[in-house]
Design a protein around this motif. Sequence first.
Motif, PDB file in Angstrom:
ATOM      1  N   THR A 135      13.555  41.113  61.984  1.00  0.00           N
ATOM      2  CA  THR A 135      12.562  41.762  62.828  1.00  0.00           C
ATOM      3  C   THR A 135      12.084  40.740  63.856  1.00  0.00           C
ATOM      4  O   THR A 135      11.507  39.716  63.488  1.00  0.00           O
ATOM      5  CB  THR A 135      11.379  42.266  61.991  1.00  0.00           C
ATOM      6  OG1 THR A 135      11.853  43.194  61.019  1.00  0.00           O
ATOM      7  CG2 THR A 135      10.335  42.937  62.873  1.00  0.00           C
ATOM      8  N   ALA A 191       9.812  40.982  66.441  1.00  0.00           N
ATOM      9  CA  ALA A 191       8.473  41.093  67.039  1.00  0.00           C
ATOM     10  C   ALA A 191       8.595  40.842  68.551  1.00  0.00           C
ATOM     11  O   ALA A 191       9.505  41.371  69.189  1.00  0.00           O
ATOM     12  CB  ALA A 191       7.492  40.159  66.349  1.00  0.00           C
ATOM     13  N   THR A 220      11.491  40.324  71.304  1.00  0.00           N
ATOM     14  CA  THR A 220      12.073  41.448  72.034  1.00  0.00           C
ATOM     15  C   THR A 220      11.792  41.326  73.528  1.00  0.00           C
ATOM     16  O   THR A 220      12.583  41.775  74.365  1.00  0.00           O
ATOM     17  CB  THR A 220      11.490  42.773  71.504  1.00  0.00           C
ATOM     18  OG1 THR A 220      11.679  42.840  70.086  1.00  0.00           O
ATOM     19  CG2 THR A 220      12.143  43.982  72.154  1.00  0.00           C
ATOM     20  N   TRP A 237      17.420  48.050  69.253  1.00  0.00           N
ATOM     21  CA  TRP A 237      16.398  47.756  70.249  1.00  0.00           C
ATOM     22  C   TRP A 237      15.743  49.070  70.647  1.00  0.00           C
ATOM     23  O   TRP A 237      16.397  49.959  71.177  1.00  0.00           O
ATOM     24  CB  TRP A 237      17.048  47.074  71.450  1.00  0.00           C
ATOM     25  CG  TRP A 237      16.095  46.701  72.552  1.00  0.00           C
ATOM     26  CD1 TRP A 237      14.736  46.629  72.492  1.00  0.00           C
ATOM     27  CD2 TRP A 237      16.451  46.355  73.901  1.00  0.00           C
ATOM     28  NE1 TRP A 237      14.210  46.253  73.705  1.00  0.00           N
ATOM     29  CE2 TRP A 237      15.236  46.080  74.583  1.00  0.00           C
ATOM     30  CE3 TRP A 237      17.666  46.245  74.584  1.00  0.00           C
ATOM     31  CZ2 TRP A 237      15.222  45.705  75.925  1.00  0.00           C
ATOM     32  CZ3 TRP A 237      17.634  45.872  75.912  1.00  0.00           C
ATOM     33  CH2 TRP A 237      16.437  45.598  76.568  1.00  0.00           C
ATOM     34  N   GLY A 270       8.269  44.812  71.366  1.00  0.00           N
ATOM     35  CA  GLY A 270       8.488  44.278  70.031  1.00  0.00           C
ATOM     36  C   GLY A 270       7.427  44.713  69.035  1.00  0.00           C
ATOM     37  O   GLY A 270       7.390  44.215  67.912  1.00  0.00           O
ATOM     38  N   SER A 274       7.400  47.483  67.593  1.00  0.00           N
ATOM     39  CA  SER A 274       8.082  48.295  66.587  1.00  0.00           C
ATOM     40  C   SER A 274       8.824  47.438  65.566  1.00  0.00           C
ATOM     41  O   SER A 274       9.517  46.481  65.930  1.00  0.00           O
ATOM     42  CB  SER A 274       9.080  49.239  67.250  1.00  0.00           C
ATOM     43  OG  SER A 274       9.786  49.971  66.269  1.00  0.00           O
ATOM     44  N   ARG A 275       8.692  47.822  64.317  1.00  0.00           N
ATOM     45  CA  ARG A 275       9.456  47.157  63.264  1.00  0.00           C
ATOM     46  C   ARG A 275      10.869  47.717  63.140  1.00  0.00           C
ATOM     47  O   ARG A 275      11.648  47.269  62.303  1.00  0.00           O
ATOM     48  CB  ARG A 275       8.715  47.268  61.922  1.00  0.00           C
ATOM     49  CG  ARG A 275       7.430  46.455  61.885  1.00  0.00           C
ATOM     50  CD  ARG A 275       6.691  46.586  60.571  1.00  0.00           C
ATOM     51  NE  ARG A 275       5.418  45.873  60.606  1.00  0.00           N
ATOM     52  CZ  ARG A 275       5.231  44.626  60.160  1.00  0.00           C
ATOM     53  NH1 ARG A 275       6.241  43.951  59.653  1.00  0.00           N
ATOM     54  NH2 ARG A 275       4.045  44.066  60.216  1.00  0.00           N
ATOM     55  N   TYR A 276      11.199  48.690  63.973  1.00  0.00           N
ATOM     56  CA  TYR A 276      12.573  49.190  63.993  1.00  0.00           C
ATOM     57  C   TYR A 276      13.523  48.221  64.680  1.00  0.00           C
ATOM     58  O   TYR A 276      14.729  48.250  64.448  1.00  0.00           O
ATOM     59  CB  TYR A 276      12.648  50.537  64.720  1.00  0.00           C
ATOM     60  CG  TYR A 276      11.926  51.677  64.048  1.00  0.00           C
ATOM     61  CD1 TYR A 276      11.514  51.608  62.723  1.00  0.00           C
ATOM     62  CD2 TYR A 276      11.652  52.852  64.748  1.00  0.00           C
ATOM     63  CE1 TYR A 276      10.855  52.668  62.119  1.00  0.00           C
ATOM     64  CE2 TYR A 276      10.991  53.916  64.160  1.00  0.00           C
ATOM     65  CZ  TYR A 276      10.591  53.815  62.844  1.00  0.00           C
ATOM     66  OH  TYR A 276       9.942  54.868  62.250  1.00  0.00           O
ATOM     67  N   ASN A 277      12.990  47.370  65.576  1.00  0.00           N
ATOM     68  CA  ASN A 277      13.848  46.416  66.287  1.00  0.00           C
ATOM     69  C   ASN A 277      14.522  45.465  65.303  1.00  0.00           C
ATOM     70  O   ASN A 277      13.894  44.980  64.362  1.00  0.00           O
ATOM     71  CB  ASN A 277      13.019  45.585  67.271  1.00  0.00           C
ATOM     72  CG  ASN A 277      12.490  46.399  68.432  1.00  0.00           C
ATOM     73  OD1 ASN A 277      13.242  47.092  69.100  1.00  0.00           O
ATOM     74  ND2 ASN A 277      11.186  46.310  68.674  1.00  0.00           N
ATOM     75  N   LEU A 278      15.787  45.176  65.552  1.00  0.00           N
ATOM     76  CA  LEU A 278      16.538  44.208  64.743  1.00  0.00           C
ATOM     77  C   LEU A 278      17.467  43.409  65.656  1.00  0.00           C
ATOM     78  O   LEU A 278      18.291  43.989  66.375  1.00  0.00           O
ATOM     79  CB  LEU A 278      17.363  44.910  63.662  1.00  0.00           C
ATOM     80  CG  LEU A 278      16.612  45.518  62.471  1.00  0.00           C
ATOM     81  CD1 LEU A 278      17.567  46.325  61.604  1.00  0.00           C
ATOM     82  CD2 LEU A 278      15.933  44.432  61.645  1.00  0.00           C
ATOM     83  N   ASN A 282       5.915  38.314  59.655  1.00  0.00           N
ATOM     84  CA  ASN A 282       7.105  38.018  60.451  1.00  0.00           C
ATOM     85  C   ASN A 282       6.723  37.093  61.607  1.00  0.00           C
ATOM     86  O   ASN A 282       5.742  37.354  62.314  1.00  0.00           O
ATOM     87  CB  ASN A 282       7.706  39.297  61.036  1.00  0.00           C
ATOM     88  CG  ASN A 282       8.224  40.246  59.972  1.00  0.00           C
ATOM     89  OD1 ASN A 282       9.368  40.158  59.548  1.00  0.00           O
ATOM     90  ND2 ASN A 282       7.378  41.165  59.535  1.00  0.00           N
ATOM     91  N   ASN A 332      11.205  36.167  58.312  1.00  0.00           N
ATOM     92  CA  ASN A 332      10.747  37.493  57.871  1.00  0.00           C
ATOM     93  C   ASN A 332      10.294  37.470  56.422  1.00  0.00           C
ATOM     94  O   ASN A 332      10.834  36.710  55.604  1.00  0.00           O
ATOM     95  CB  ASN A 332      11.871  38.529  58.007  1.00  0.00           C
ATOM     96  CG  ASN A 332      12.103  39.012  59.438  1.00  0.00           C
ATOM     97  OD1 ASN A 332      12.893  39.910  59.671  1.00  0.00           O
ATOM     98  ND2 ASN A 332      11.430  38.410  60.413  1.00  0.00           N
TER      99      ASN A 332
END
Length: 448
Positions: free
Chosen positions: A74, A76, A79, A333, A338, A340-344, A402, A424
């Motif tokens: 993640t 944050a 991004t 993305w 950043g 969102s915690r969906y970003n990887l 994170n 993380n």
Amino acid sequence: MHHQLTKITTFLLLFALCLPFHGFGQALTKIQQQAMDKLVLQSPIFARHFYGFMLYDPNGKLTLYQKDADKFFTPASNTKIFTLYTALKVLKDSLPVLRYTQEGGFTVFQGMGNPMFLNPYFPQDSVAWKFLSKQKGHLAFSGSNFKDERFGNGWAWNDFRDDYQAEKGSFPIYGNLVRFQLDSFSKKWRAQPDYFLTTLEYDPQNASTSPEILREEHEGHFLYNTACLRAARVKLTTPFKYTTHLVCELLTDTLQRKVQVWNTPVLTNTWRTLSAPLPDTLLRLYMQDSDNYIAEQLLLSCSAQLFGDLDIARTIDYAKRAVLGNSPDGMVWVDGSGLSRYNLFSPRTIVSVLEKLYQEYPSERLFRIFPAGGVNGTIQDSYPGKDGKPYVFAKTGTLSNNHSLSGYVRTKTGRMLLFSFMHNHYLGSSLPIRKEMQKTLEWIRDNL
């Protein structure tokens, strides 16, 4: 002839040996590798959570060190590095501020995502302001080109009152925030913009001992508590509920002329776009203060530039295909900031974008935009250089549990290296992790 070639070859070899070693991207020695292992792999602080690291030499195209650099974390606000690169490539040096058309005595205008309009952190946006002020006839605002949502996918739903999560919009105004201040002597409230003074009410039921101004999620009024009246100084900033109708009311109040909502469809081929220079002051505030609102609006401005409509998902899809190209590990993305915690992202993918920035833009400009260790931004109190000269230029990324740091580190030998450190799922404060990262980066500065 053969003798001459031998002499030339010998000369070139001697010349190459005299060149600075960092120009060739020399790999770590065995002793350096062992030192890095001790700092990174054997750290008792890092061992308690999931982390990844990559150190890269862009001159030699050489990975000097890595630990799980291809794994996903993640990111944050790391991004924002991707958003910065996309904005620089798509917007270049020009920011669209609005588009307009004429319809039966009305100047109908739409927003293009410009985050600077009446934003107190920036000089007044004279292009949009002058245009709206000087138009003859009636003014009407259309919000129909906003195809996005007020919040990003995966944002915390109950953070709507926090100033770091202002709502997105096509024509943001005052940074989509209202700033309240209570005069300690007269006990009179002030607001920026003044419009919101009429929406401020006293809430005797709020028993919090800290001064608070709260807004219900979908309501337009604000409630202050008794603690505000008892405090020596109150200065609070909170997002307002962004709507097309509210934009018209704020513009009417500010421009001192009527601006109404326009709901009738407009032929898309009649729009004319006004633009203003994209200033580095905007990019510096965005990166150094890690401003989430500017991040989202920059991607919306990119969307407006590319498509006319404002749609972050569409912009990200475009950026992944046409701007970033093939990333080493792929990515998830979903937003500009950043939040969102969906970003990887993987450390290796982040380094790949850092390399693009380093190759395509002057380092002097780049390092003025990025936070500088011990000097400014989110690392003003960390990673200090010697004699006030920063050696780390990097973007932080922090959500609860994170923390990441990615950017550039300048060594004593003049070598510029790229790195990404991602952590993380730790418990407690990030302070021990940041101190441990500082030990690693200082060793890199002093030994590579």
